[in-house]
Design a protein around this motif. Structure first.
Motif, PDB file in Angstrom:
ATOM      1  N   GLY B 167     -13.709  29.922 -30.098  1.00 27.40           N
ATOM      2  CA  GLY B 167     -12.686  30.981 -30.128  1.00 27.40           C
ATOM      3  C   GLY B 167     -13.189  32.290 -30.709  1.00 27.40           C
ATOM      4  O   GLY B 167     -12.702  33.366 -30.362  1.00 27.40           O
ATOM      5  N   LEU B 169     -16.531  33.192 -30.720  1.00 26.84           N
ATOM      6  CA  LEU B 169     -17.927  33.357 -30.351  1.00 26.84           C
ATOM      7  C   LEU B 169     -18.066  34.156 -29.059  1.00 26.84           C
ATOM      8  O   LEU B 169     -17.219  34.101 -28.177  1.00 26.84           O
ATOM      9  N   ASP B 170     -19.171  34.881 -28.973  1.00 22.85           N
ATOM     10  CA  ASP B 170     -19.466  35.576 -27.727  1.00 22.85           C
ATOM     11  C   ASP B 170     -19.960  34.563 -26.696  1.00 22.85           C
ATOM     12  O   ASP B 170     -20.217  33.410 -27.011  1.00 22.85           O
ATOM     13  N   ILE B 171     -20.099  35.030 -25.488  1.00 24.72           N
ATOM     14  CA  ILE B 171     -20.394  34.113 -24.384  1.00 24.72           C
ATOM     15  C   ILE B 171     -21.713  33.383 -24.583  1.00 24.72           C
ATOM     16  O   ILE B 171     -21.794  32.168 -24.413  1.00 24.72           O
ATOM     17  N   ARG B 172     -22.746  34.112 -24.976  1.00 28.04           N
ATOM     18  CA  ARG B 172     -24.044  33.486 -25.144  1.00 28.04           C
ATOM     19  C   ARG B 172     -23.981  32.368 -26.196  1.00 28.04           C
ATOM     20  O   ARG B 172     -24.407  31.249 -25.959  1.00 28.04           O
ATOM     21  N   THR B 173     -23.423  32.695 -27.357  1.00 27.47           N
ATOM     22  CA  THR B 173     -23.352  31.695 -28.417  1.00 27.47           C
ATOM     23  C   THR B 173     -22.445  30.531 -28.008  1.00 27.47           C
ATOM     24  O   THR B 173     -22.732  29.379 -28.315  1.00 27.47           O
ATOM     25  N   HIS B 196      -9.380  27.476 -24.935  1.00 26.64           N
ATOM     26  CA  HIS B 196      -8.801  28.452 -24.004  1.00 26.64           C
ATOM     27  C   HIS B 196      -9.907  29.098 -23.187  1.00 26.64           C
ATOM     28  O   HIS B 196      -9.645  30.024 -22.434  1.00 26.64           O
ATOM     29  N   ARG B 198     -11.960  29.772 -20.506  1.00 26.35           N
ATOM     30  CA  ARG B 198     -12.047  29.491 -19.074  1.00 26.35           C
ATOM     31  C   ARG B 198     -13.500  29.441 -18.599  1.00 26.35           C
ATOM     32  O   ARG B 198     -13.889  28.562 -17.824  1.00 26.35           O
ATOM     33  N   ASN B 199     -14.306  30.380 -19.103  1.00 24.80           N
ATOM     34  CA  ASN B 199     -15.698  30.439 -18.664  1.00 24.80           C
ATOM     35  C   ASN B 199     -16.417  29.122 -18.926  1.00 24.80           C
ATOM     36  O   ASN B 199     -17.119  28.597 -18.075  1.00 24.80           O
ATOM     37  N   TYR B 225     -10.212  25.301 -14.952  1.00 27.33           N
ATOM     38  CA  TYR B 225      -9.176  25.945 -15.754  1.00 27.33           C
ATOM     39  C   TYR B 225      -8.303  26.734 -14.796  1.00 27.33           C
ATOM     40  O   TYR B 225      -8.768  27.686 -14.172  1.00 27.33           O
ATOM     41  N   LEU B 227      -4.647  28.852 -13.896  1.00 25.52           N
ATOM     42  CA  LEU B 227      -3.447  29.485 -14.432  1.00 25.52           C
ATOM     43  C   LEU B 227      -2.243  28.928 -13.696  1.00 25.52           C
ATOM     44  O   LEU B 227      -2.368  28.339 -12.626  1.00 25.52           O
TER      45      LEU B 227
ATOM     46  N   THR D  38     -21.977  37.476 -31.945  1.00 23.84           N
ATOM     47  CA  THR D  38     -21.433  37.147 -33.269  1.00 23.84           C
ATOM     48  C   THR D  38     -22.392  37.637 -34.355  1.00 23.84           C
ATOM     49  O   THR D  38     -23.599  37.509 -34.228  1.00 23.84           O
ATOM     50  N   GLY D 167      -8.468  35.804 -29.596  1.00 23.25           N
ATOM     51  CA  GLY D 167      -9.414  34.715 -29.823  1.00 23.25           C
ATOM     52  C   GLY D 167      -8.785  33.343 -29.737  1.00 23.25           C
ATOM     53  O   GLY D 167      -9.451  32.369 -29.395  1.00 23.25           O
ATOM     54  N   LEU D 169      -5.901  32.699 -27.964  1.00 22.80           N
ATOM     55  CA  LEU D 169      -4.838  32.724 -26.959  1.00 22.80           C
ATOM     56  C   LEU D 169      -5.366  32.298 -25.596  1.00 22.80           C
ATOM     57  O   LEU D 169      -6.523  32.545 -25.247  1.00 22.80           O
ATOM     58  N   ASP D 170      -4.490  31.695 -24.816  1.00 26.07           N
ATOM     59  CA  ASP D 170      -4.844  31.358 -23.452  1.00 26.07           C
ATOM     60  C   ASP D 170      -4.821  32.628 -22.602  1.00 26.07           C
ATOM     61  O   ASP D 170      -4.353  33.683 -23.039  1.00 26.07           O
ATOM     62  N   ILE D 171      -5.306  32.527 -21.383  1.00 30.65           N
ATOM     63  CA  ILE D 171      -5.490  33.712 -20.556  1.00 30.65           C
ATOM     64  C   ILE D 171      -4.168  34.444 -20.294  1.00 30.65           C
ATOM     65  O   ILE D 171      -4.091  35.671 -20.417  1.00 30.65           O
ATOM     66  N   HIS D 196     -14.509  39.229 -27.871  1.00 30.43           N
ATOM     67  CA  HIS D 196     -15.523  38.505 -27.110  1.00 30.43           C
ATOM     68  C   HIS D 196     -14.977  38.166 -25.725  1.00 30.43           C
ATOM     69  O   HIS D 196     -15.627  37.455 -24.972  1.00 30.43           O
ATOM     70  N   TYR D 225     -18.281  43.949 -19.589  1.00 30.63           N
ATOM     71  CA  TYR D 225     -18.864  43.064 -20.597  1.00 30.63           C
ATOM     72  C   TYR D 225     -20.117  42.483 -19.976  1.00 30.63           C
ATOM     73  O   TYR D 225     -20.061  41.761 -18.989  1.00 30.63           O
ATOM     74  N   LEU D 227     -23.916  40.458 -20.378  1.00 30.72           N
ATOM     75  CA  LEU D 227     -24.769  39.641 -21.229  1.00 30.72           C
ATOM     76  C   LEU D 227     -26.143  40.289 -21.301  1.00 30.72           C
ATOM     77  O   LEU D 227     -26.479  41.161 -20.501  1.00 30.72           O
TER      78      LEU D 227
END
Ligand SMILES: Nc1ncnc2c1ncn2[C@@H]1O[C@H](COP(=O)(O)OP(=O)(O)OP(=O)(O)O)[C@@H](O)[C@H]1O
Ligand SMILES: Nc1ncnc2c1ncn2[C@@H]1O[C@H](COP(=O)(O)OP(=O)(O)OP(=O)(O)O)[C@@H](O)[C@H]1O
Ligand SMILES: [Mg+2]
Ligand SMILES: [Mg+2]
Lengths: 294, 231, 294, 231
Positions: B167, B169-173, B196, B198-199, B225, B227, D38, D167, D169-171, D196, D225, D227
């Motif tokens: 929750g 963390l960035d995507i990489r981490t 939560h 989705r990625n 995931y 909606l 992070t 952080g 919450l769902d989409i 993030h 965003y 990477l």
């Protein structure tokens, strides 16, 4: 074994990470134990003084004219309550009377033959032992009259009883109050760590593992508080002893080092025990509450 | 260990129904995503499994333990077999990152040398080696989250419950953490992840259970995931 | 105005949401104030008793043979320290002597003519006023001799001084200890709310807004503790008064309702003030620490 | 209000450099995403703006205030103009959701009726009307996060700082919150959002500042965003 080592280390963590809190608890414990200790010393001194006064009470036994004091001295020797007995010859009695009369002594010098009888001065340890003693003495045929300050004895008996009750009550009160204050302080201190306790429970620490550092800490704070209190009491009491010795030398306060040492040891044990029991109770309650599943 | 929930309902005061008639069976060694809108009951479900909550109705067994019947003295030992990453981390703020991990191991009665080795190992695995002596208030949100993960995995539990482990963390981490969770799972540990993210869910497809208003709405072997309007 | 209303409401929130904590603080404050109050009452009584004993001291002035007591009575009337003066005729003196001698009274009956002179019994309020009085009386030419129990007066003077110092010291000590314990307890209690204080600061609450509820709470707890303490002291003291009245009627303890009421009011004010000052200090320190930017 | 940071560096104990030579200028009424891995310094930057931290070096002005020169008595008034959603929420756990909002308004000295109306209004806006009497420990992670958002926006601040507001919450809920933030921004408030959440950043393109090891690496008007390997 290992877990006891952890507990010791955690104790010091608790003590020093929250050193402000520890200090506050320590000072509170010390203050309260100071009061408790002082109350205790006061009671001890009160009892000692009263027993000295009681020991000074004298019963005068006057023999019949022409009888000497031997029968009474013999009888009195067999009585366990009697602490001393001294025969007084008529001559000694006259001397005493003269001294007692002070400026009216000339009245005595006007007497011709010594009209005073043999008498015995008897002492007992406690005021309430006088009444039965007098009863026994009056029964002796050679005795003319038994004199003692009835009112004084009565007063002393009640004062002695009252002082015993009072000092007992004060001590009990001080003990209750000390326990309350120390318990409350430790509980409040633990209250401010409730999150820590909750987290520990969540990661699977046992009750013992969690409570041990708190209990050791409580015991240390109690013992430390007691040491501070003893130092404080010793300081105050020493200056009191000094002041009494120089300006109130007739006051019989306790200066015996052995007695004082025993007393201080007792106070130390009380402090440590209080800290131990109180922190144990407090932390147990918290753990129970925190581990209740919702 | 396997997890069996049968007819589990959790009702709070004021008649708030957080879970309703949940039947869920997770085999030993499975990996499961728990998804659902906020307030759908994910955390409540995990808390029932960690015995923070007791189900109002229904049966819950983990391994051979009936969670309703765990006694006061057995609870710590149960909890040691269940590693939990809490949504709010629950770190001790006056212990360093490393100490937060090691104290949990110590609480299990392990000897100091083993504790030290293991704590160092997991702190390194979550990438906090250089931050290991900092305390939670000195760590960023993501760093705290990784300490929480490290603590939960340190004892090599049989069941691993993670509440939003990515929750903060960035995507990489997040990806690194996900790989870590998968490797924990590969070692035979049952893993439940409420998320939560989705990625992640779509990148690493696994069994997916979706909660909706406290009820299970979907339970798919390799779910995506979705909606509400995609259902 | 509005913010004061908020403060009041928050006070009750603090008091009741954390009622366990409030109760612990209250009981601690009550305990400590009980001790303080009792020490105070004890000091008051001690002083009163000593002044009664001092007031009972008698200086006997013997006139020269053939002189009556008038010159001394006249002189003594002008002295402000003298509380009473009674002339004793030789006849009265003989009566007294007889009574005093008790069983040795027969010695007195053997006297022919009454050899005793006129005398005056003078009383003062305080032991230390006796020495100058005696000096003045000896200077009167008609006076033969001035008698007083020199040793007793000396003792009483030192005892009176010592008691004044002691009771003062005890009171000060009790006051310091009370302050320490109450301050510590309140600080520990506030310590457990440090997060609350931090959050309030972060959302832009002023120092006053944050501290007001804590200060009101502290004052209420101090005042409440004082009320409990007063109730407790009243209970204990009433039973002491009763016991004394029935079994130690010669002990002069304070029973005057007006004095006691004043004393209790003072104790109440002390409790409230202590609670107020201590919580104010404690919360200020916390706010200062929490609002320091890193 | 506008924000100007010039050469801002923040060094913690043990020589941890959280921000280094940051120059950032945000105009009044702008909307800005703050992204970065992070530990890259996002929270530190926001904390400098809320005057929780003071920059080790460099100048920071918000509106006409030099943050280094704000006195003890002025600080509360500055903080009232800056609404902050904290990464760890910082809610009072013994107040209900509604009270958590209203007490912040009361602290500003507003009269009770206005406080009540406004608190009810924002609690409703974040979708917590039915949960308004629950306390934080009784709320789900996402619900707590929304209470924090409601509290920050209640006072209609001139600057709005949100640290990972989605952080937990769902989409679907995140989208609602984003719309809320955008509407706050539309009313003229300067908004900074550390996040993030790739989905949100890409869905609602705005100015984007990326921090990397405490330095600004990107500052784009309608950034995506990205990477590291996408740069
Ligand atoms: N102790 C409690 N008392 C009352 N209600 C509670 C309690 N705990 C949870 N709830 C309610 O139960 C519902 C489910 O909460 P839960 O925390 O399980 O949601 P969640 O799926 O984890 O949500 P999120 O994704 O936001 O973390 C919420 O609406 C919450 O308000
Ligand atoms: N009080 C502090 N003392 C020491 N180091 C700190 C302190 N606060 C932050 N740091 C360090 O500064 C770095 C930046 O932290 P910051 O919280 O700003 O990161 P972030 O970008 O918000 O990360 P995240 O996305 O995980 O929340 C981190 O490595 C952290 O360990
Ligand atoms: Mg949750
Ligand atoms: Mg952050």
């Amino acid at each position: 074994m290992t877990s006891f080592r952890y507990a010791l280390r955690d104790t010091f963590r608790l003590l020093f990470r929250h050193w402000g809190l520890s200090l506050l608890t320590l000072v509170t414990a010390a203050s309260v134990l100071y009061i408790l200790g002082f109350t205790g010393l006061f009671s001890l001194n009160l009892r000692q003084m009263i027993s000295r006064v009681e020991g000074g009470l004298v019963v005068q036994v006057f023999m019949k004219k022409g009888q000497n004091a031997d029968p009474v001295v013999a009888l009195v020797k067999t009585m366990p309550t009697v602490t001393s007995a001294a025969a007084v010859s008529p001559e000694q009695a006259l001397e005493k009377l003269r001294a007692k009369l002070g400026n009216q002594a000339r009245a005595v010098t006007l007497l011709g033959e010594n009209p005073l009888p043999w008498s015995v001065e008897v002492q007992v340890g406690r005021a309430e032992q006088i009444a039965p003693l007098v009863r026994d003495l009056i029964a002796v045929p050679e005795v003319e009259e038994v004199l003692y300050s009835g009112k004084l004895v009565e007063r002393l008996t009640t004062i002695s009883r009252a002082a015993t009750t009072a000092s007992g009550t004060i001590l009990v009160l001080a003990a209750i109050i000390s326990t309350l204050v120390i318990f409350n302080t430790i509980r409040i201190a633990i209250y401010s760590r409730r999150e820590e306790i909750e987290v520990m429970l969540l990661v699977g620490a046992t009750r013992t593992y969690i409570s041990l550092p708190f209990v050791i800490q409580g015991t240390l704070l109690g013992a430390g508080g007691a040491l501070l209190a003893i130092a404080g009491i010793w300081g105050t009491y020493a200056s009191i002893m000094n002041a009494v010795r120089t300006s109130l030398p007739f006051l019989d306060i306790i200066v015996d080092r052995r007695t004082l040492l025993q007393f201080f040891l007792l106070l130390f044990a009380t402090g440590a025990t209080l800290g131990w029991v109180c922190s144990w109770l407090a932390v147990s309650r918290f753990i129970s509450r925190a581990s209740r599943a919702k | 260990m396997d997890i069996r929930m049968a007819g589990v309902t959790k009702v709070f005061d004021q008649d708030i129904v957080a879970l309703e008639d949940v039947h869920l069976s997770v085999d030993s060694g499975e990996f499961l995503y728990l998804v659902g809108t906020t307030g759908s009951g994910k955390t409540t479900l995990l808390r029932i499994l960690s015995r923070e909550y007791i189900a109002t109705r229904g049966q819950v067994t983990v391994g051979d333990r009936n969670l309703r019947k765990i006694g006061r003295s057995e609870l710590p030992f149960y909890r040691r077999e269940v590693g939990v990453v809490f949504q709010d981390f629950k770190l001790l703020s006056d212990l360093s990152a490393l100490e937060n991990v090691s104290f949990a191991l110590e609480a299990m009665g392990l000897p100091p040398r083993i504790v030290q080795n293991r704590a160092n190992e997991v702190i390194d695995q979550v990438g906090l080696w250089r931050r290991r002596f900092l305390k939670p208030p000195q760590l960023s949100g993501g760093e705290q989250q990784r300490v929480a993960i490290a603590r939960a995995m340190a004892s090599s539990p049989s069941v691993f419950l993670a509440d939003e482990p990515t929750g903060n963390l960035d995507i990489r981490t997040s990806e690194e953490i996900m790989k870590l969770l998968l490797s924990i799972n590969a070692a035979g540990t049952t893993v439940l992840v409420a998320t939560h993210d989705r990625n992640m869910v779509d990148a690493y497809r696994q069994r997916l259970v979706e909660l909706h208003n406290g009820r299970i709405r979907r339970d798919e072997r390799r779910g995506r995931y979705l909606l509400d309007d995609e259902l």
